[in-house]
Motif scaffolding. Sequence first.
Motif, PDB file in Angstrom:
ATOM      1  N   PHE A 109      85.293  72.102 151.421  1.00  0.00           N
ATOM      2  CA  PHE A 109      85.159  71.319 152.653  1.00  0.00           C
ATOM      3  C   PHE A 109      84.093  71.879 153.571  1.00  0.00           C
ATOM      4  O   PHE A 109      84.042  71.530 154.751  1.00  0.00           O
ATOM      5  N   GLU A 110      83.270  72.742 153.033  1.00  0.00           N
ATOM      6  CA  GLU A 110      82.200  73.291 153.873  1.00  0.00           C
ATOM      7  C   GLU A 110      81.191  72.211 154.226  1.00  0.00           C
ATOM      8  O   GLU A 110      80.812  72.056 155.375  1.00  0.00           O
ATOM      9  N   GLY A 111      80.758  71.471 153.214  1.00  0.00           N
ATOM     10  CA  GLY A 111      79.824  70.387 153.477  1.00  0.00           C
ATOM     11  C   GLY A 111      80.530  69.222 154.150  1.00  0.00           C
ATOM     12  O   GLY A 111      81.758  69.149 154.159  1.00  0.00           O
ATOM     13  N   PRO A 112      79.771  68.300 154.736  1.00  0.00           N
ATOM     14  CA  PRO A 112      80.397  67.132 155.378  1.00  0.00           C
ATOM     15  C   PRO A 112      80.960  66.183 154.331  1.00  0.00           C
ATOM     16  O   PRO A 112      80.511  66.171 153.184  1.00  0.00           O
ATOM     17  N   CYS A 113      81.940  65.404 154.722  1.00  0.00           N
ATOM     18  CA  CYS A 113      82.535  64.401 153.847  1.00  0.00           C
ATOM     19  C   CYS A 113      81.451  63.428 153.385  1.00  0.00           C
ATOM     20  O   CYS A 113      80.712  62.875 154.201  1.00  0.00           O
ATOM     21  N   ALA A 114      81.351  63.224 152.076  1.00  0.00           N
ATOM     22  CA  ALA A 114      80.277  62.381 151.540  1.00  0.00           C
ATOM     23  C   ALA A 114      80.382  60.943 152.055  1.00  0.00           C
ATOM     24  O   ALA A 114      79.375  60.290 152.326  1.00  0.00           O
ATOM     25  N   ILE A 115      81.599  60.451 152.160  1.00  0.00           N
ATOM     26  CA  ILE A 115      81.771  59.098 152.682  1.00  0.00           C
ATOM     27  C   ILE A 115      81.296  59.017 154.120  1.00  0.00           C
ATOM     28  O   ILE A 115      80.550  58.118 154.505  1.00  0.00           O
ATOM     29  N   ASN A 116      81.691  60.007 154.902  1.00  0.00           N
ATOM     30  CA  ASN A 116      81.282  60.021 156.297  1.00  0.00           C
ATOM     31  C   ASN A 116      79.764  60.095 156.423  1.00  0.00           C
ATOM     32  O   ASN A 116      79.169  59.441 157.280  1.00  0.00           O
TER      33      ASN A 116
ATOM     34  N   ILE B 138      79.090  58.295 145.578  1.00  0.00           N
ATOM     35  CA  ILE B 138      79.966  59.194 146.328  1.00  0.00           C
ATOM     36  C   ILE B 138      80.606  60.199 145.374  1.00  0.00           C
ATOM     37  O   ILE B 138      80.631  61.405 145.636  1.00  0.00           O
ATOM     38  N   ARG B 139      81.108  59.670 144.273  1.00  0.00           N
ATOM     39  CA  ARG B 139      81.734  60.560 143.296  1.00  0.00           C
ATOM     40  C   ARG B 139      80.746  61.633 142.851  1.00  0.00           C
ATOM     41  O   ARG B 139      81.089  62.824 142.763  1.00  0.00           O
ATOM     42  N   GLY B 140      79.514  61.240 142.614  1.00  0.00           N
ATOM     43  CA  GLY B 140      78.514  62.216 142.187  1.00  0.00           C
ATOM     44  C   GLY B 140      78.283  63.284 143.233  1.00  0.00           C
ATOM     45  O   GLY B 140      78.214  64.481 142.921  1.00  0.00           O
ATOM     46  N   THR B 141      78.191  62.890 144.485  1.00  0.00           N
ATOM     47  CA  THR B 141      77.944  63.862 145.550  1.00  0.00           C
ATOM     48  C   THR B 141      79.102  64.844 145.670  1.00  0.00           C
ATOM     49  O   THR B 141      78.905  66.055 145.805  1.00  0.00           O
ATOM     50  N   VAL B 142      80.335  64.315 145.626  1.00  0.00           N
ATOM     51  CA  VAL B 142      81.490  65.192 145.782  1.00  0.00           C
ATOM     52  C   VAL B 142      81.602  66.126 144.586  1.00  0.00           C
ATOM     53  O   VAL B 142      81.882  67.320 144.738  1.00  0.00           O
TER      54      VAL B 142
END
Lengths: 170, 170
Positions: A109-116, B138-142
Amino acid sequence: MKLSEGVEWGLHILLTLAWLGDQEPVPAAKLAASHDLPAAYLNKHLQALSRAGLLTSQPGPRGGFTLARPPEQISLLDVAEAIDGSQGAFRCSEIRRRGMGESLPARCFEGPCAINAVMQSADAAWREVLARHSIADIRGTVDEHAPEAAGVARRLFDRDPGSASRSRSR
Amino acid sequence: MKLSEGVEWGLHILLTLAWLGDQEPVPAAKLAASHDLPAAYLNKHLQALSRAGLLTSQPGPRGGFTLARPPEQISLLDVAEAIDGSQGAFRCSEIRRRGMGESLPARCFEGPCAINAVMQSADAAWREVLARHSIADIRGTVDEHAPEAAGVARRLFDRDPGSASRSRSR
DNA sequence: GGTACCGTACTCGGATAAGCAATGTCCGAGTTCGTTGGG
DNA sequence: CCCAACGAACTCGGACATTGCTTATCCGAGTACGGTACC
């Protein structure tokens, strides 16, 4: 997702004030009459524009509202944020941490939420378009397609240069 | 202007289903538990996604929801419109015609309202960004920043390929 | 005649109700599975 | 032993309360103007 309708009102009111082009204060009641809007409610939005520094207000007789800046320096984004608030449309509540997220290590959770991140970039694109256009741009477009509008506005508020009975016409 | 928080829920749920990557239906209650959300209310949004054709639902025991399309073909815009409605944020009520506008000739209103035009283009920019990104993106980024997440999701739903007691584990 | 004072009318400003959409919850219709009785 | 019918449990789907926010309205504080009394 719905933008407050006060934004539309504010934009039209600012456009009208831009047409007048002077520093004579205009009371809220007359501004409301110019677009057939409920005066009491419009007053609320005018106060929001005043707080945001887009309008200057003057109390007492002969008081009213005037543009605080030249129309070239008032963007549509300024108006939208003044009335509807500057918060973006999407608010991440970090639900990725809840439920099954609790069994993940903290470094996930260090990086920002990808969806956000994507939602925020979409919001930024929206704001960017609004910031690019000013009240003066709108005035220019309308003057091109409806040149009579500016004259009607000035006449409605006794700003007609041809009339000599301007100062004490009330 | 505020987007329904159901959009955030829907996006995370679709991401979770994308991680599972199979066609076994998942009941709404388990999806809710995966993010600690109220099951009854999430169900409402899942129905909206189903109506929009993003999810397929199957009733009865062993029923639930599955992705109706591969994640590459589901854009964030699809989800936002399915849950929050496809209407844009700004709705022009044509107040330019009211008040002083009534004394203008009809030809002034042939073109679209200049304010509305800019607002619509801002909305289009917002949609364009969302349409450009898919659930698969999104899945790829996460997966890049938190590779453990996919495994946790599969394990939570008994999709772990290493476990032999998969079919009748309940 | 000039000046200072006072009353009035008009303005914004914020505090105060009403309406509606988003939020949240519940129970019924439909389907599949396991069981049981019969052939 | 095999098959068919039945009952039960589980699922989605839509109808029903509730909360919060947007919308809408009102009255009070403050200010400039016009009139009036006084010097």
